[in-house]
Design a protein around this motif. Sequence first.
Motif: not given
Length: 141
Positions: A124-125, A23, A128, A26, A131-132, A67
């Motif tokens: 998308g980043f 994670s 993420y 990424i 979400y992270y 991923v």
Amino acid sequence: MGIWMMITQGLFLRILPKFSSSSSIILVALPMVAISFLVLLLPNVGTQMYLTLPFVVIAQSIVVPNVNALISNYASANEQGSVLGVNQSLQALAQIAPPFITGFGVVMHLSLPFILAFTVTMLGFLLYIAYYLKEKNSGKN
């Protein structure tokens, strides 16, 4: 390009997990992918592409396996096969749209597909990151 993928996946991907989680990797590598799309706009002649393509290949060669590892880690042991199968199917499906979008984009402006790729990757980043942070605050990460 294949040589850069071999170097990245054979060397860097063996070393990176020793220092950081998938994670976290990424979080660094996904913006690298986005920026690499803009780097592709720099060359003026075809031979200069050989200098810029490694940035794309290295960044993507780091992101994709991490991923997949992250998805695999979130699936339970008895669900991993089906989850990774669905993930692979979605990745294949996601490779269908870009050539069509790129074809229309090039007609409007030669740089548009690269700018669009940068924009979508950065979106998308950002998703993420949201979400992270949510996972990190809930204690799962």
